[in-house]
Design an enzyme around this catalytic site. Structure first.
Site, PDB file in Angstrom:
ATOM      1  N   GLU A 116       0.863  -1.236  -0.015  1.00 50.64           N
ATOM      2  CA  GLU A 116       0.019   0.083   0.009  1.00 50.64           C
ATOM      3  C   GLU A 116       0.823   1.095  -0.047  1.00 50.64           C
ATOM      4  OE1 GLU A 116      -3.652   1.911   2.410  1.00 50.64           O
ATOM      5  OE2 GLU A 116      -2.277   0.814   3.217  1.00 50.64           O
ATOM      6  N   GLU A 135     -21.897   5.213   1.961  1.00 52.09           N
ATOM      7  CA  GLU A 135     -22.959   4.876   3.124  1.00 52.09           C
ATOM      8  C   GLU A 135     -22.695   4.306   4.309  1.00 52.09           C
ATOM      9  OE1 GLU A 135     -24.619   1.232   0.858  1.00 52.09           O
ATOM     10  OE2 GLU A 135     -25.132   2.946  -0.102  1.00 52.09           O
TER      11      GLU A 135
END
Length: 176
Positions: A116, A135
């Site tokens: 990463e 959401e």
């Protein structure tokens, strides 16, 4: 001393990670190493006109607690420009946007087993907009001085690596 990868096998694929088992030859010995691939991310240090920095407080399942972090998120697709990602995350998580964003640093989060990479930017001249978090995100936004944030780092309250690196680099670069 040399290391040669002999094989890489995909063991698990999730929504943001791919986990592999690598077979390597290291110092003449065959070994098996775990490797996690992440498509990358971007983060941003949002600086208000008064010099305070906007931070997001959100729940992190891996730690089972709330954390205080700079806004950040994963690339929508491999190869997405990190500046676009940082701009998107700034608006999504804080409700501000900026046309004055500059590169600060790049962080590799966990070099022992994960690739990463997070490009970190500084955003100034913030323009009010509308937040629109994902959401499944519940985010609180609050502004802090860099001194307050450094104290929270040193006290152990802020433990997120990208946030620590970003804030310390920001403080050093801008001598605030």
């Amino acid at each position: 001393m040399s290391v040669i990868r002999l094989d890489r096998k995909l063991k698990y694929q999730g929504t943001i990670l791919k986990i592999y088992e690598d077979t390597v030859m290291a110092n003449g010995h065959e070994a098996h190493w775990d490797f996690i691939h992440h498509d990358g991310a971007a983060a941003v240090v949002p600086v208000m006109d008064d010099g305070k920095i906007l931070m997001v407080r959100q729940y992190r399942n891996a730690l089972d607690r709330y954390t205080l972090e700079i806004p950040a998120g994963k690339l929508d697709e491999p190869g997405e420009p990190t500046l676009e990602c940082a701009s998107r995350e700034l608006e999504e998580e804080t409700g501000y946007r900026s046309e004055n964003i500059e590169y600060l640093i790049t962080v590799n989060t966990t070099v022992a087993f994960c690739d990463e990479k997070i490009d970190i930017y500084v955003a100034k001249d913030l323009i009010p907009s509308q937040p629109h978090p994902d959401e499944d995100e519940e985010i609180d936004v609050k502004a802090f001085s860099i001194d307050e944030l450094q104290q929270r780092i040193l006290s152990g309250e802020i433990t997120d690596g990208k946030t620590i690196a970003a804030l310390m680099a920001y403080a050093r670069k801008y001598q605030v």
